[in-house]
Design an enzyme around this catalytic site. Sequence first.
Site, PDB file in Angstrom:
ATOM      1  N   ASP A  26      -3.277 -20.346 -30.135  1.00 34.33           N
ATOM      2  CA  ASP A  26      -2.012 -19.894 -30.719  1.00 34.33           C
ATOM      3  C   ASP A  26      -0.843 -20.029 -29.752  1.00 34.33           C
ATOM      4  O   ASP A  26       0.256 -19.538 -30.027  1.00 34.33           O
ATOM      5  CB  ASP A  26      -2.144 -18.428 -31.152  1.00 34.33           C
ATOM      6  CG  ASP A  26      -2.529 -17.516 -29.990  1.00 34.33           C
ATOM      7  OD1 ASP A  26      -3.451 -17.876 -29.236  1.00 34.33           O
ATOM      8  OD2 ASP A  26      -1.922 -16.450 -29.835  1.00 34.33           O
ATOM      9  N   TYR A 146      -3.210  -5.162 -25.093  1.00 36.77           N
ATOM     10  CA  TYR A 146      -2.794  -5.242 -23.698  1.00 36.77           C
ATOM     11  C   TYR A 146      -1.793  -4.131 -23.384  1.00 36.77           C
ATOM     12  O   TYR A 146      -1.159  -3.572 -24.292  1.00 36.77           O
ATOM     13  CB  TYR A 146      -2.137  -6.591 -23.402  1.00 36.77           C
ATOM     14  CG  TYR A 146      -2.994  -7.785 -23.726  1.00 36.77           C
ATOM     15  CD1 TYR A 146      -4.050  -8.149 -22.900  1.00 36.77           C
ATOM     16  CD2 TYR A 146      -2.754  -8.546 -24.862  1.00 36.77           C
ATOM     17  CE1 TYR A 146      -4.839  -9.253 -23.191  1.00 36.77           C
ATOM     18  CE2 TYR A 146      -3.543  -9.652 -25.167  1.00 36.77           C
ATOM     19  CZ  TYR A 146      -4.584  -9.995 -24.326  1.00 36.77           C
ATOM     20  OH  TYR A 146      -5.368 -11.074 -24.627  1.00 36.77           O
ATOM     21  N   LYS A 177     -10.110  -7.197 -28.048  1.00 36.34           N
ATOM     22  CA  LYS A 177      -9.920  -8.107 -26.923  1.00 36.34           C
ATOM     23  C   LYS A 177      -9.029  -7.433 -25.885  1.00 36.34           C
ATOM     24  O   LYS A 177      -7.932  -6.968 -26.214  1.00 36.34           O
ATOM     25  CB  LYS A 177      -9.276  -9.406 -27.397  1.00 36.34           C
ATOM     26  CG  LYS A 177      -8.890 -10.372 -26.274  1.00 36.34           C
ATOM     27  CD  LYS A 177      -8.215 -11.612 -26.850  1.00 36.34           C
ATOM     28  CE  LYS A 177      -7.742 -12.572 -25.771  1.00 36.34           C
ATOM     29  NZ  LYS A 177      -7.123 -13.788 -26.331  1.00 36.34           N
TER      30      LYS A 177
END
Length: 265
Positions: A26, A146, A177
């Site tokens: 991406d 994140y 993730k």
Amino acid sequence: MYLGKQVRLERIINREDHRTIIVPMDHGVTIGAVDGLIDMREAVNDMAIGGADAVLMHKGLIRCSHRSAGKDVGLIVHLSASTMLTPNANTKTLVGTVEEGIKHGADAVSVHVNLGDPNERLMLADLGKVAAACDDWHMPLLAMMYARGPEVANGFDPKVVAHCARVGVELGADIVKVSYTGDMDSFADVVSACCVPVVIAGGERMDSTRQVLQMVHDSIKAGGAGVSMGRNVFQHPRRIELMRALRAIVHDNAEVDQALAIVGE
């Protein structure tokens, strides 16, 4: 778990060992066309030949990478984006829907959230909306979690990474993730606080193939469910061999030296 979601998950997570190798593609929205992703059909084909479980991309690239021959590979459609051309690059916005993912043949969809960003609340709201739609359609959800913001001193701090992972699972992700924390003990703590598979990000280009394989090996030993790794794979000069080496570690429990031999190093 609904049968439809289970069927889709088994197309991206190995049903025998419950691990996965995902290749994100991406990057074009964020930083533009990059080496390794110019010819998307070739890139996807190489990852499939090497043994990737799934590739991840934005909806518009599917038409440029769909193959009518060759080895099959799972498809994850990414639903959020931003570009490096904006001063607010860490604020991701939704650019797709679960319904679009279904129309494009997705086996899962993904959303990116940067905790600590001034617009964190908007990204969390988007994650919640997508999670609800995924439940409605029995679609697996990968949450890229994140910590990136003015108050985040270290996004790799084990406690911070564990917090990111926990937010993802609590808001409905089926796979989370996160960044690797740097050592097995601290990453084991991250994994233990999640009741869904946790995969590690590849991050910036690493200095050596051994460094890549060592990180993946250690994350698996710590209880991780695999990797979601982009540039360190598709920009590697021997990317098919590297993918085979990753597969040996993730799915066959190979040691780093054994995997390096597959790459030819």
